[in-house]
Design an enzyme around this catalytic site. Structure first.
Site, PDB file in Angstrom:
ATOM      1  N   ASP A   4       0.812  -1.210   0.000  1.00 20.94           N
ATOM      2  CA  ASP A   4       0.000   0.000   0.000  1.00 20.94           C
ATOM      3  C   ASP A   4       0.850   1.266   0.000  1.00 20.94           C
ATOM      4  O   ASP A   4       2.072   1.211   0.136  1.00 20.94           O
ATOM      5  CB  ASP A   4      -0.946   0.003   1.211  1.00 20.94           C
ATOM      6  CG  ASP A   4      -0.259  -0.488   2.490  1.00 20.94           C
ATOM      7  OD1 ASP A   4       0.968  -0.323   2.611  1.00 20.94           O
ATOM      8  OD2 ASP A   4      -0.948  -1.048   3.364  1.00 20.94           O
ATOM      9  N   ASP A   7      -7.625  -4.400  14.619  1.00 22.59           N
ATOM     10  CA  ASP A   7      -8.980  -4.759  14.196  1.00 22.59           C
ATOM     11  C   ASP A   7      -8.980  -5.820  13.103  1.00 22.59           C
ATOM     12  O   ASP A   7     -10.006  -6.082  12.476  1.00 22.59           O
ATOM     13  CB  ASP A   7      -9.748  -3.519  13.725  1.00 22.59           C
ATOM     14  CG  ASP A   7      -9.051  -2.803  12.571  1.00 22.59           C
ATOM     15  OD1 ASP A   7      -8.009  -3.308  12.097  1.00 22.59           O
ATOM     16  OD2 ASP A   7      -9.542  -1.736  12.150  1.00 22.59           O
ATOM     17  N   HIS A  11      -7.298  -5.777  10.242  1.00 21.22           N
ATOM     18  CA  HIS A  11      -7.098  -5.355   8.855  1.00 21.22           C
ATOM     19  C   HIS A  11      -5.706  -5.741   8.361  1.00 21.22           C
ATOM     20  O   HIS A  11      -4.754  -5.816   9.127  1.00 21.22           O
ATOM     21  CB  HIS A  11      -7.349  -3.848   8.689  1.00 21.22           C
ATOM     22  CG  HIS A  11      -6.249  -2.966   9.181  1.00 21.22           C
ATOM     23  ND1 HIS A  11      -6.294  -2.298  10.396  1.00 21.22           N
ATOM     24  CD2 HIS A  11      -5.064  -2.606   8.615  1.00 21.22           C
ATOM     25  CE1 HIS A  11      -5.196  -1.583  10.553  1.00 21.22           C
ATOM     26  NE2 HIS A  11      -4.429  -1.753   9.486  1.00 21.22           N
ATOM     27  N   GLU A  38      -9.690  -2.388   5.531  1.00 20.12           N
ATOM     28  CA  GLU A  38     -10.301  -2.163   6.834  1.00 20.12           C
ATOM     29  C   GLU A  38     -11.497  -3.096   7.047  1.00 20.12           C
ATOM     30  O   GLU A  38     -11.952  -3.756   6.103  1.00 20.12           O
ATOM     31  CB  GLU A  38     -10.762  -0.700   6.919  1.00 20.12           C
ATOM     32  CG  GLU A  38      -9.681   0.330   6.590  1.00 20.12           C
ATOM     33  CD  GLU A  38      -8.754   0.621   7.759  1.00 20.12           C
ATOM     34  OE1 GLU A  38      -8.668  -0.221   8.681  1.00 20.12           O
ATOM     35  OE2 GLU A  38      -8.116   1.679   7.771  1.00 20.12           O
TER      36      GLU A  38
END
Length: 268
Positions: A72, A141, A143, A148
């Protein structure tokens, strides 16, 4: 699925680096047949990059015929910005090994056409056939990259809006000022990741324990991106002891016995 339960984050880094080197050397890459390696940024893989540099300096591996694709990049952050993922990768890894510049692939977050850049990236990956090994980290979380919670498990490389939790977590790299963190990023998709021949996730720290539990013991669902790796033929979770705190005792015991040889390879 493999789970490699180690004691410390340092052991995780050493195991991961050794695994990457073993895979490259076994593959025996050439100019015509390079080894394709997917790479992350962030705090978790940082020590693994240091271990890889040590192994390169010890002449145990060469990256001359390795092609890399990063997961990314922030949108709108200049490449030369100290917190861009371009800067991170060159400062912490690429500048210290013998990789050829033309073999480095990082998404361009400053292009005028983000959709075209994402399409180009996917096509570039396909031109090599597949990514042989994709190393990644995971957020608290669950991801992976910037996929996400609630990201499509069939997603491809695209632009994503970052959640408030991610902005807060990443603000530590921007003087703890959330307003300085870019609100968007280009990221590989979940399906892009699953297309890799092998995926190795590094999971360290007690704050990642719920994510690891979701990935290993939970159901596959788009609110926990990590759970998608249950669908992968060759997924490896390399974790330290604090990250296993939410796993069932019998789960840790099972994988500890199953991976005894792999565990001792980094302890010896």
């Amino acid at each position: 699925m493999r789970l490699i339960p180690l004691k410390t984050a340092q052991q995780v880094s050493k195991w991961a680096a050794k695994h990457i080197v073993d895979r490259i050397n076994t593959f025996a890459p050439t100019a015509e047949r390079p080894f394709v390696l997917g790479l992350p940024t962030g705090g978790t893989p940082l020590q693994t990059y240091k271990e890889l540099i040590k192994l390169y300096q010890a002449e145990e591996v060469s990256f001359k015929y390795v092609v890399t694709f990063n997961m990314d990049e922030y949108v709108g952050l200049p490449k030369e910005h100290p917190e861009s993922y371009h800067s991170f990768m060159y400062n912490n890894f690429f500048n210290h090994i013998d990789i050829q510049p033309q073999n480095i692939n990082i998404l361009d977050g400053n292009t005028d056409d983000h959709d075209e850049e994402c399409r180009r990236y996917e096509e570039k990956i396909k031109s090599y056939g597949k990514i042989n090994l994709f190393m990644g980290g995971v957020g608290v979380d669950g991801h992976i990259a910037f996929n996400e919670p609630a990201s499509s498990l069939a997603s491809r490389t695209r632009i994503k809006t970052l959640t408030e939790d991610t902005l807060i977590a990443n603000s530590r790299f921007f003087d703890n000022d959330v307003t300085k963190v870019p609100k968007y990023a280009l990221t590989i998709g979940v399906a892009t990741l699953l297309d890799a021949e092998e995926v190795m996730l590094l999971v360290t720290g007690h704050n990642k324990a719920l994510a690891l539990q979701a990935g290993v013991e939970g159901n596959v669902n788009h609110f926990w991106t990590i759970s998608a790796l249950q669908l992968h033929r060759h997924a490896i979770f390399v974790c330290d002891e604090p990250a296993t705190q939410e796993l069932k005792v019998k789960t840790v015991k099972y994988f500890t016995e199953l991976e005894q040889r792999a565990i001792h390879s980094v302890l010896d």
